[in-house]
Motif scaffolding. Structure first.
Motif, PDB file in Angstrom:
ATOM      1  N   ILE A 171       0.887  -1.160   0.000  1.00 47.76           N
ATOM      2  CA  ILE A 171       0.000   0.000   0.000  1.00 47.76           C
ATOM      3  C   ILE A 171       0.928   1.214   0.000  1.00 47.76           C
ATOM      4  O   ILE A 171       1.419   1.629   1.050  1.00 47.76           O
ATOM      5  CB  ILE A 171      -0.940   0.020   1.226  1.00 47.76           C
ATOM      6  N   TYR A 172       1.176   1.745  -1.176  1.00 46.49           N
ATOM      7  CA  TYR A 172       2.221   2.754  -1.319  1.00 46.49           C
ATOM      8  C   TYR A 172       1.819   4.083  -0.682  1.00 46.49           C
ATOM      9  O   TYR A 172       0.639   4.375  -0.468  1.00 46.49           O
ATOM     10  CB  TYR A 172       2.524   2.971  -2.804  1.00 46.49           C
ATOM     11  N   ASN A 173       2.847   4.882  -0.407  1.00 44.51           N
ATOM     12  CA  ASN A 173       2.598   6.261  -0.005  1.00 44.51           C
ATOM     13  C   ASN A 173       1.756   6.950  -1.065  1.00 44.51           C
ATOM     14  O   ASN A 173       1.673   6.497  -2.210  1.00 44.51           O
ATOM     15  CB  ASN A 173       3.932   7.005   0.147  1.00 44.51           C
ATOM     16  N   ALA A 174       1.176   8.081  -0.716  1.00 41.26           N
ATOM     17  CA  ALA A 174       0.278   8.752  -1.652  1.00 41.26           C
ATOM     18  C   ALA A 174       0.092  10.201  -1.234  1.00 41.26           C
ATOM     19  O   ALA A 174       0.762  10.705  -0.321  1.00 41.26           O
ATOM     20  CB  ALA A 174      -1.070   8.027  -1.707  1.00 41.26           C
ATOM     21  N   LEU A 175      -0.838  10.850  -1.888  1.00 41.13           N
ATOM     22  CA  LEU A 175      -1.162  12.249  -1.623  1.00 41.13           C
ATOM     23  C   LEU A 175      -2.513  12.361  -0.944  1.00 41.13           C
ATOM     24  O   LEU A 175      -3.483  11.725  -1.372  1.00 41.13           O
ATOM     25  CB  LEU A 175      -1.202  13.029  -2.946  1.00 41.13           C
ATOM     26  N   ASP A 176      -2.579  13.179   0.093  1.00 45.96           N
ATOM     27  CA  ASP A 176      -3.856  13.626   0.653  1.00 45.96           C
ATOM     28  C   ASP A 176      -4.036  15.065   0.186  1.00 45.96           C
ATOM     29  O   ASP A 176      -3.418  15.985   0.733  1.00 45.96           O
ATOM     30  CB  ASP A 176      -3.819  13.557   2.180  1.00 45.96           C
ATOM     31  N   VAL A 279       7.639  12.518  -1.538  1.00 41.17           N
ATOM     32  CA  VAL A 279       7.549  12.640  -2.990  1.00 41.17           C
ATOM     33  C   VAL A 279       6.134  13.043  -3.391  1.00 41.17           C
ATOM     34  O   VAL A 279       5.918  13.964  -4.192  1.00 41.17           O
ATOM     35  CB  VAL A 279       7.958  11.320  -3.682  1.00 41.17           C
ATOM     36  N   PHE A 280       5.140  12.375  -2.831  1.00 45.57           N
ATOM     37  CA  PHE A 280       3.753  12.674  -3.175  1.00 45.57           C
ATOM     38  C   PHE A 280       3.295  13.994  -2.561  1.00 45.57           C
ATOM     39  O   PHE A 280       2.510  14.729  -3.171  1.00 45.57           O
ATOM     40  CB  PHE A 280       2.855  11.526  -2.737  1.00 45.57           C
ATOM     41  N   GLU A 281       3.772  14.304  -1.357  1.00 45.09           N
ATOM     42  CA  GLU A 281       3.430  15.582  -0.738  1.00 45.09           C
ATOM     43  C   GLU A 281       3.948  16.740  -1.585  1.00 45.09           C
ATOM     44  O   GLU A 281       3.246  17.734  -1.808  1.00 45.09           O
ATOM     45  CB  GLU A 281       4.016  15.652   0.671  1.00 45.09           C
ATOM     46  N   ALA A 282       5.207  16.618  -2.034  1.00 37.20           N
ATOM     47  CA  ALA A 282       5.798  17.675  -2.851  1.00 37.20           C
ATOM     48  C   ALA A 282       5.092  17.784  -4.196  1.00 37.20           C
ATOM     49  O   ALA A 282       4.806  18.891  -4.686  1.00 37.20           O
ATOM     50  CB  ALA A 282       7.287  17.407  -3.044  1.00 37.20           C
ATOM     51  N   ALA A 283       4.789  16.635  -4.810  1.00 38.52           N
ATOM     52  CA  ALA A 283       4.079  16.657  -6.083  1.00 38.52           C
ATOM     53  C   ALA A 283       2.703  17.289  -5.918  1.00 38.52           C
ATOM     54  O   ALA A 283       2.244  18.043  -6.784  1.00 38.52           O
ATOM     55  CB  ALA A 283       3.958  15.243  -6.640  1.00 38.52           C
ATOM     56  N   VAL A 339      -0.305  12.678  -9.758  1.00 37.60           N
ATOM     57  CA  VAL A 339      -0.640  12.106  -8.443  1.00 37.60           C
ATOM     58  C   VAL A 339      -2.105  12.310  -8.096  1.00 37.60           C
ATOM     59  O   VAL A 339      -2.715  11.451  -7.446  1.00 37.60           O
ATOM     60  CB  VAL A 339       0.281  12.658  -7.326  1.00 37.60           C
ATOM     61  N   LEU A 340      -2.695  13.409  -8.543  1.00 39.12           N
ATOM     62  CA  LEU A 340      -4.127  13.595  -8.290  1.00 39.12           C
ATOM     63  C   LEU A 340      -4.953  12.545  -9.022  1.00 39.12           C
ATOM     64  O   LEU A 340      -5.997  12.115  -8.532  1.00 39.12           O
ATOM     65  CB  LEU A 340      -4.562  14.999  -8.718  1.00 39.12           C
ATOM     66  N   ALA A 341      -4.479  12.114 -10.181  1.00 38.10           N
ATOM     67  CA  ALA A 341      -5.217  11.123 -10.964  1.00 38.10           C
ATOM     68  C   ALA A 341      -5.020   9.710 -10.458  1.00 38.10           C
ATOM     69  O   ALA A 341      -5.952   8.892 -10.483  1.00 38.10           O
ATOM     70  CB  ALA A 341      -4.789  11.212 -12.432  1.00 38.10           C
ATOM     71  N   GLU A 342      -3.823   9.374  -9.982  1.00 41.11           N
ATOM     72  CA  GLU A 342      -3.499   7.973  -9.708  1.00 41.11           C
ATOM     73  C   GLU A 342      -3.011   7.674  -8.295  1.00 41.11           C
ATOM     74  O   GLU A 342      -3.063   6.517  -7.879  1.00 41.11           O
ATOM     75  CB  GLU A 342      -2.413   7.499 -10.690  1.00 41.11           C
ATOM     76  N   HIS A 343      -2.526   8.674  -7.573  1.00 46.35           N
ATOM     77  CA  HIS A 343      -1.805   8.367  -6.342  1.00 46.35           C
ATOM     78  C   HIS A 343      -2.335   9.150  -5.142  1.00 46.35           C
ATOM     79  O   HIS A 343      -1.588   9.820  -4.430  1.00 46.35           O
ATOM     80  CB  HIS A 343      -0.304   8.639  -6.530  1.00 46.35           C
ATOM     81  N   THR A 344      -3.631   9.047  -4.912  1.00 47.58           N
ATOM     82  CA  THR A 344      -4.213   9.635  -3.709  1.00 47.58           C
ATOM     83  C   THR A 344      -4.459   8.535  -2.678  1.00 47.58           C
ATOM     84  O   THR A 344      -4.512   7.346  -3.014  1.00 47.58           O
ATOM     85  CB  THR A 344      -5.550  10.326  -4.022  1.00 47.58           C
ATOM     86  N   TYR A 345      -4.632   8.943  -1.434  1.00 53.13           N
ATOM     87  CA  TYR A 345      -4.897   7.951  -0.392  1.00 53.13           C
ATOM     88  C   TYR A 345      -6.262   7.291  -0.560  1.00 53.13           C
ATOM     89  O   TYR A 345      -6.470   6.172  -0.083  1.00 53.13           O
ATOM     90  CB  TYR A 345      -4.758   8.582   0.997  1.00 53.13           C
ATOM     91  N   ASP A 346      -7.181   7.956  -1.251  1.00 51.25           N
ATOM     92  CA  ASP A 346      -8.453   7.283  -1.526  1.00 51.25           C
ATOM     93  C   ASP A 346      -8.221   6.067  -2.421  1.00 51.25           C
ATOM     94  O   ASP A 346      -8.833   5.007  -2.219  1.00 51.25           O
ATOM     95  CB  ASP A 346      -9.437   8.246  -2.184  1.00 51.25           C
ATOM     96  N   ARG A 347      -7.333   6.188  -3.407  1.00 52.81           N
ATOM     97  CA  ARG A 347      -7.001   5.034  -4.234  1.00 52.81           C
ATOM     98  C   ARG A 347      -6.322   3.946  -3.403  1.00 52.81           C
ATOM     99  O   ARG A 347      -6.549   2.749  -3.609  1.00 52.81           O
ATOM    100  CB  ARG A 347      -6.090   5.455  -5.399  1.00 52.81           C
TER     101      ARG A 347
END
Length: 375
Positions: A171-176, A279-283, A339-347
């Protein structure tokens, strides 16, 4: 197992990022799971001065219970309460009584619930297990219903299966996006390249190579160093240090410099497929990210278009030398869109539900490229 779960989570801290790099990972997952109807209780110890350095109050998306590592009865009460949960999670790196918790959460299994191990530092855990045949956790791994990891891809999944894990799901890191997003620039964080990370033994040599070596090679550029533990480090004259930077300032930190640097820890770089939370926070803030190169990076961000990858300090210096405001903005905007399209914590929360077999439609969704690595 019900569709809406009561989840008991034993981990380092949800409310403090002080010497706790997994804090925003836990917060993102907890918020996303709560939004999907699950109820989470986070049991965390009063250790390492984390409670004295809280970044957030108790959040609305999780109940926080703090236990005293010097008073065993407080942990006993937490374990007794967690017995009612549908999913009981022991995370790695609690920092106190880890070995005890690894065994005792398994005592909470009952008909209808599951017990999972959630490894936020799988390379270190697997190295520990591989180097010590007598490690008591080796016998416990097959007893967990499943293992979640916050990175690692195929190498980590295969290693956990060799140790007898019934299932292992990254369960990879992601963006909130509610917490990490573009904000106005802040003069405190002005720099050409900024690096934020605590001083850790298995990352310091890589920080020397990917951050301090380029700084020494580019005396006319401004470098900014944030994180705990760097006070005694000898730095080039063009490197300014700030010490601990709280999560409330992370958006401004990411939005202000020309570029921000990600440096993986040794074990993460060796295993690959382990993007850091930052990485995701910065993106998500639209930052132009320069990262040390590691296997699997292209599954998360496209090198050259959404991120700049470097194999050593010389390549970091070259990337910075070829970067202007316009190009940095284009790279940052492309990363944010990805990241908004593919790498959010909802995903990621969907991935957790699928691993638990919750909801046929969710379980059958097609995984993202980064998730297919470990299918």
């Amino acid at each position: 197992m019900p569709e809406r779960l009561e989840i008991a989570f034993f981990a380092s801290s949800l409310v403090s990022s002080y010497w706790n790099g997994a804090a925003t990972y836990y917060r993102g997952l907890a918020r996303a799971l709560h939004a999907r109807g699950h109820r989470l209780t986070f049991y965390e110890p009063d250790a390492y001065d984390r409670q004295a350095h809280r970044d957030i109050p108790d959040p609305p998306y999780a109940r926080v219970v703090v236990w005293d590592p010097n008073d065993p009865s407080t942990l006993d009460r937490c374990l007794a309460a967690a017995w009612r949960a549908d999913l009981v999670v022991k995370a790695s790196g609690v920092g106190v009584h880890d070995e005890l918790l690894e065994a005792r959460v398994l005592e909470l299994r009952r008909p209808g619930n599951r017990v999972a191990f959630w490894d936020v530092d799988a390379p270190a855990t697997l190295e520990r297990l591989g180097s010590d045949p007598g490690d008591p956790f080796r016998a416990l791994v097959p007893r967990y219903d499943l293992v979640f990891t916050y990175g690692g891809g195929d190498p980590v999944v295969a290693a956990y299966r060799r140790f007898g894990a019934r299932a292992c799901v990254p369960i990879y890191n992601a963006l909130d996006p509610t917490t990490h997003h573009p904000v106005p620039r802040d003069t405190r964080f002005e720099a050409d390249l900024a690096f934020l990370g605590n001083r850790l033994p298995d990352r310091e040599a890589r920080v020397d190579e990917f951050f301090l070596r380029p700084a020494a090679a580019l005396p006319g550029r401004r470098f900014l160093l944030g994180g705990a533990g760097w006070d005694s480090k000898t730095l080039p004259a063009n490197v300014r240090r700030l010490g601990h930077v709280g999560t409330a300032d992370h958006n401004a930190w990411n939005c202000t410099p020309l570029a921000v640097l990600n440096v993986s820890r040794d074990s993460m770089a060796r295993n690959g497929f382990s993007p850091a939370t930052r990485v995701f926070e910065a993106a998500g803030a639209g930052a132009c990210i320069v990262t040390d190169a590691w296997e699997g990076l292209e599954l998360f961000l496209e090198p050259g278009r959404e991120v700049l990858a470097a194999r050593d300090g010389a390549e970091v210096a070259a990337a910075l030398g070829g970067l202007d405001e316009a190009r940095a903005r284009r790279i940052g905007e492309a990363a944010r869109a990805r990241v908004l399209a593919e790498h959010t914590y909802d995903r990621r929360a969907e991935r957790v539900e699928a691993a638990l077999g919750l909801g046929a439609g969710r379980a059958e969704r097609q995984p993202l490229a980064a998730e297919r690595v470990a299918e």
